[in-house]
Design a protein around this motif. Structure first.
Motif, mmCIF file in Angstrom:
data_model
loop_
_atom_site.group_PDB
_atom_site.id
_atom_site.type_symbol
_atom_site.label_atom_id
_atom_site.label_comp_id
_atom_site.label_asym_id
_atom_site.label_seq_id
_atom_site.Cartn_x
_atom_site.Cartn_y
_atom_site.Cartn_z
ATOM 1 N N ARG A 176 1.056 -1.273 0.092
ATOM 2 C CA ARG A 176 0.068 0.020 0.060
ATOM 3 C C ARG A 176 0.910 1.075 -0.058
ATOM 4 N NH1 ARG A 176 -5.610 -0.629 0.480
ATOM 5 N NH2 ARG A 176 -6.030 -2.766 -0.147
ATOM 6 N N LEU A 177 1.896 1.221 0.706
ATOM 7 C CA LEU A 177 2.760 2.490 1.104
ATOM 8 C C LEU A 177 3.506 2.538 -0.508
ATOM 9 C CD1 LEU A 177 4.156 1.852 4.475
ATOM 10 C CD2 LEU A 177 2.729 3.610 3.902
ATOM 11 N N GLN A 178 3.838 1.396 -1.134
ATOM 12 C CA GLN A 178 4.442 1.814 -2.489
ATOM 13 C C GLN A 178 3.496 2.522 -3.339
ATOM 14 O OE1 GLN A 178 6.362 -2.056 -3.166
ATOM 15 N NE2 GLN A 178 8.327 -1.105 -2.920
ATOM 16 N N GLU A 179 2.151 1.862 -3.266
ATOM 17 C CA GLU A 179 1.288 2.548 -4.105
ATOM 18 C C GLU A 179 0.851 4.013 -4.065
ATOM 19 O OE1 GLU A 179 -2.630 0.326 -3.594
ATOM 20 O OE2 GLU A 179 -1.548 -1.611 -3.949
ATOM 21 N N TRP A 180 1.284 4.239 -2.756
ATOM 22 C CA TRP A 180 0.837 5.807 -2.283
ATOM 23 C C TRP A 180 2.116 6.703 -2.674
ATOM 24 C CZ3 TRP A 180 -1.276 4.153 2.831
ATOM 25 C CH2 TRP A 180 -2.467 3.469 2.660
ATOM 26 N N GLY A 181 3.289 6.045 -3.155
ATOM 27 C CA GLY A 181 4.740 6.646 -3.576
ATOM 28 C C GLY A 181 5.694 6.788 -2.578
ATOM 29 N N TYR A 182 5.399 5.997 -1.566
ATOM 30 C CA TYR A 182 6.672 6.036 -0.493
ATOM 31 C C TYR A 182 7.781 5.172 -1.161
ATOM 32 C CZ TYR A 182 3.829 8.139 3.001
ATOM 33 O OH TYR A 182 3.139 9.218 3.633
ATOM 34 N N ALA A 183 9.137 5.420 -0.679
ATOM 35 C CA ALA A 183 10.112 4.526 -1.110
ATOM 36 C C ALA A 183 10.353 3.448 0.199
ATOM 37 C CB ALA A 183 11.342 5.287 -0.946
ATOM 38 N N VAL A 184 9.803 2.133 0.016
ATOM 39 C CA VAL A 184 9.677 1.250 1.137
ATOM 40 C C VAL A 184 11.142 0.393 0.936
ATOM 41 C CG1 VAL A 184 8.436 -0.702 2.099
ATOM 42 C CG2 VAL A 184 7.448 1.432 0.911
ATOM 43 N N THR A 185 11.466 0.171 2.316
ATOM 44 C CA THR A 185 12.626 -0.772 2.403
ATOM 45 C C THR A 185 12.186 -1.666 3.277
ATOM 46 O OG1 THR A 185 14.106 1.070 2.292
ATOM 47 C CG2 THR A 185 14.926 -0.953 3.250
ATOM 48 N N ARG A 186 12.148 -3.129 2.934
ATOM 49 C CA ARG A 186 11.725 -4.218 3.744
ATOM 50 C C ARG A 186 12.489 -4.947 4.063
ATOM 51 N NH1 ARG A 186 6.413 -6.103 0.037
ATOM 52 N NH2 ARG A 186 6.528 -4.411 -1.525
ATOM 53 N N HIS A 187 12.427 -5.911 5.229
ATOM 54 C CA HIS A 187 13.211 -6.809 5.937
ATOM 55 C C HIS A 187 14.145 -6.192 6.852
ATOM 56 C CE1 HIS A 187 10.821 -9.756 3.588
ATOM 57 N NE2 HIS A 187 11.655 -9.113 2.420
ATOM 58 N N ILE A 188 13.913 -5.078 7.508
ATOM 59 C CA ILE A 188 14.816 -4.365 8.421
ATOM 60 C C ILE A 188 14.439 -5.185 9.859
ATOM 61 C CG2 ILE A 188 15.304 -2.335 9.529
ATOM 62 C CD1 ILE A 188 14.067 -1.007 7.109
ATOM 63 N N GLY A 189 15.371 -5.798 10.346
ATOM 64 C CA GLY A 189 15.081 -6.550 11.656
ATOM 65 C C GLY A 189 14.086 -7.619 11.456
ATOM 66 N N GLY A 190 14.095 -8.285 10.198
ATOM 67 C CA GLY A 190 13.101 -9.351 10.191
ATOM 68 C C GLY A 190 11.987 -8.943 9.350
ATOM 69 N N ASN A 191 10.942 -8.661 9.823
ATOM 70 C CA ASN A 191 9.793 -8.382 8.999
ATOM 71 C C ASN A 191 9.400 -6.746 9.097
ATOM 72 O OD1 ASN A 191 9.086 -11.038 8.118
ATOM 73 N ND2 ASN A 191 7.912 -11.437 10.202
ATOM 74 N N GLY A 192 10.299 -6.198 9.790
ATOM 75 C CA GLY A 192 10.137 -4.627 9.787
ATOM 76 C C GLY A 192 10.622 -3.952 8.430
ATOM 77 N N LEU A 193 9.541 -2.703 8.340
ATOM 78 C CA LEU A 193 9.998 -1.806 7.263
ATOM 79 C C LEU A 193 9.860 -0.643 7.356
ATOM 80 C CD1 LEU A 193 6.872 -0.927 5.875
ATOM 81 C CD2 LEU A 193 6.545 -3.053 5.763
ATOM 82 N N VAL A 194 10.570 0.385 6.724
ATOM 83 C CA VAL A 194 10.570 1.686 6.859
ATOM 84 C C VAL A 194 10.177 2.160 5.457
ATOM 85 C CG1 VAL A 194 11.903 3.732 7.346
ATOM 86 C CG2 VAL A 194 12.365 1.763 8.537
ATOM 87 N N ALA A 195 9.214 3.038 5.476
ATOM 88 C CA ALA A 195 8.571 3.869 4.321
ATOM 89 C C ALA A 195 9.010 5.460 4.371
ATOM 90 C CB ALA A 195 7.091 3.822 4.221
ATOM 91 N N THR A 196 9.930 5.763 3.327
ATOM 92 C CA THR A 196 10.161 7.082 3.287
ATOM 93 C C THR A 196 9.615 8.344 2.331
ATOM 94 O OG1 THR A 196 12.349 6.140 4.147
ATOM 95 C CG2 THR A 196 12.402 8.443 3.313
ATOM 96 N N LEU A 197 9.328 9.318 2.819
ATOM 97 C CA LEU A 197 8.661 10.344 1.686
ATOM 98 C C LEU A 197 9.439 11.723 1.787
ATOM 99 C CD1 LEU A 197 6.688 10.650 -0.298
ATOM 100 C CD2 LEU A 197 4.909 11.492 1.296
ATOM 101 N N ARG A 198 9.966 12.181 1.060
ATOM 102 C CA ARG A 198 10.522 13.536 1.266
ATOM 103 C C ARG A 198 9.601 14.653 0.515
ATOM 104 N NH1 ARG A 198 14.722 9.861 0.298
ATOM 105 N NH2 ARG A 198 15.995 9.564 2.194
#
Length: 399
Positions: free
Chosen positions: A49-71
Motif C-alpha cells: 500500500r505504501l508503495q502504491e501511495w508513492g513511498y520508498a519502502v525498504t523491507r526486511h529490516i530486523g526481520g519483518n520490519g519495514l520503513v517507508a520514506t517520503l521527502r
C-alpha cells in the motif's frame, strides 16, 4: 515551531474520506493476525500500500520490519513515526464479523489499529505533502516478544543510521479512557519488565508417604507467598514496583508428589536501582527458600524492556499538537506512569521523542483480553494527529 499557515494544518475532518478504506485494512489485519516474528503477510500488505501511495519502502529490516520514506521540500529536518504489527497468542472471543480466523491468535493489544492509524496518515501525507523534510514511517514487528524484540532487531539492523530521525514518536491505545483523548507524560512513562523462570527440584514419592519425599509443591507455594514481601518490605514505599507470579505448575496426579515445580514471574520497575534490588531479593528468596525445604532451585532471570523515558521537549511538542487538534479538554497531562512495558523504549534510548496514549473507549475490554477490539473511531483522529505532528515538526517555509 508555529506553522506559517495555521489554516492549512490537518484537521480530523480531513481524514473522514479515508475512514472506510483504512477501517477495511484494519479489520483485514485483525482477521488475519500474525504473532511476533511471523508478520510476513501483514508487512507485505503494508509495504504494498505504501508503495502504491508513492513511498520508498525498504523491507526486511530486523526481520519483518519495514520503513517507508517520503521527502518533500528541501529541509534537512526528519522525523520517525512508529507502529507495531504483531498479534498475541490468545483465542479471540469477540464474536465480531472481522474476528480472527487463526485459532489461538488475535490482535488483543490494538497493533492492527496502530498500523491503520499510521497508514491513514501515510496516505493523507502522500496526497498533501504539506511538510518540508524527510518522513520515515517505521512499521515494527515483534513488540510483544518481551526480549530480543522487533525494536532491538531493527536497531541492530542500522535503523537510525540508514533512516536518520531528529526525533521519533509512537502511540498506543488505552482502554478505559474516552476515544480520541490523548495522554502524555515526560520522563519515565512505562516500566521496565523482566521475566523470571524458576525450577524447584525435590524428590518425588507416593502421596501417602510424604516423609520419603522432598515436596517441591510445598516449597513453591511457600515461595509464592514470600515473594509478596519483596515489594511490600524491601522496596521504598515511595517507589513503584510489581512482582507477579503468573505461572505455577507442578505434578499431574493427586496421589503423586512430583519431582519438580516451575514458576514464572513478571517483574516491573521504573528505576535502575529498584530493578537491581528486585533481582537481588528474588534470587536470594528463591535460593534460601528451596534450601529450607531440602530442595534445590535454578533460576533464569531474563532482562526485558527497559524503562520507557519520554524526552521533555518532544513530549511538550507532541502534547501541544494534540491540544491544537482536539482541544485541551481532551488531553491528559501528566498521565501515568504505567506499569506496562513497551520496546519503543529502545528507540528512545537512541533518539529523543515521545510515546503517547490515545483512549480506546470507556467500558471497553482491557488490553490482552480475549474480548478486546480496537475502536475504529480512533482511525481518523489518530491519522490526523500523526499528519499534524509531521506538519508542525517540519513546517513548510512561508512564501
Amino acid at each position: 515551531m508555529n506553522h506559517p499557515h495555521p489554516h492549512k494544518l490537518c484537521e480530523v475532518a480531513d481524514l473522514h474520506d479515508l475512514h472506510d478504506e483504512i477501517t477495511g485494512l484494519r479489520r483485514h489485519i485483525h482477521q488475519h493476525p500474525e504473532l511476533s516474528f511471523q508478520e510476513v503477510d501483514t508487512a507485505a500488505l503494508v509495504a504494498d500500500r505504501l508503495q502504491e501511495w508513492g513511498y520508498a519502502v525498504t523491507r526486511h529490516i530486523g526481520g519483518n520490519g519495514l520503513v517507508a520514506t517520503l521527502r518533500a521540500g528541501s529541509s534537512t529536518r526528519s522525523i520517525g513515526l512508529r507502529a507495531d504489527m504483531d498479534a498475541l497468542p490468545i483465542q479471540e472471543e469477540t464474536g465480531l464479523d472481522w474476528a480472527s480466523v487463526k485459532p489461538g491468535a488475535m490482535h488483543a493489544c490494538g497493533h492492527d489499529g496502530h498500523t491503520a492509524m499510521l497508514l491513514g496518515a501515510a496516505k493523507h501525507l502522500a496526497r498533501t505533502r504539506h511538510f518540508d523534510g524527510t518522513l520515515n514511517l517505521i512499521f515494527q514487528p515483534a513488540e510483544e516478544a518481551g526480549f530480543d524484540s522487533g525494536a532491538q532487531k531493527m536497531l541492530a539492523d542500522g535503523l537510525f543510521e540508514r533512516f536518520p530521525c531528529d526525533a521519533v514518536f509512537g502511540i498506543h491505545n488505552h482502554p478505559g479512557v474516552e476515544t480520541g483523548t490523548f495522554m502524555f507524560r515526560s520522563g519515565p512513562f512505562m516500566a521496565a519488565c523482566d521475566t523470571v523462570k524458576i525450577r524447584i527440584t525435590g524428590r518425588g514419592s507416593h502421596a501417602a508417604r510424604p516423609h520419603l519425599s522432598v515436596d517441591p509443591v510445598v516449597a513453591a507455594a511457600s515461595l509464592v507467598m514470600a515473594l509478596q514481601t519483596v515489594v511490600s518490605r524491601n522496596v521504598d514505599p515511595m517507589e513503584t514496583a510489581v512482582v507477579t507470579v503468573g505461572s505455577l505448575h507442578a505434578g499431574k496426579a493427586s496421589n503423586v508428589i512430583p519431582e519438580f515445580a516451575t514458576l514464572e514471574l513478571s517483574v516491573r520497575s521504573f528505576k535502575p536501582e529498584v530493578r537491581e534490588l528486585l533481582e537481588q531479593r528474588i534470587r536470594a528468596l528463591v535460593s534460601t527458600h528451596a534450601e529450607s525445604y531440602g530442595a534445590q532451585a535454578s533460576i533464569e532471570y531474563l532482562r526485558g524492556y527497559p524503562v520507557l523515558v519520554n524526552s521533555e521537549a518532544e513530549t511538550d511538542f507532541a502534547r501541544s499538537v494534540a491540544e491544537e487538534l482536539v482541544g485541551p479538554e481532551k488531553v491528559i497531562a501528566p498521565f501515568g506512569p504505567i506499569a506496562g512495558s513497551e520496546d519503543f523504549a529502545y528507540f528512545l534510548q537512541q533518539r529523543p521523542g515521545c510515546f503517547l496514549r490515545v483512549g480506546n473507549g470507556q467500558g471497553k475490554p482491557m488490553l490482552h483480553n480475549a474480548g478486546y477490539d480496537f475502536n475504529d473511531d480512533n482511525i481518523p483522529v489518530g491519522a490526523a494527529y500523526w499528519t499534524r505532528l509531521v506538519e508542525r515538526w517540519m513546517p513548510v517555509k512561508p512564501g
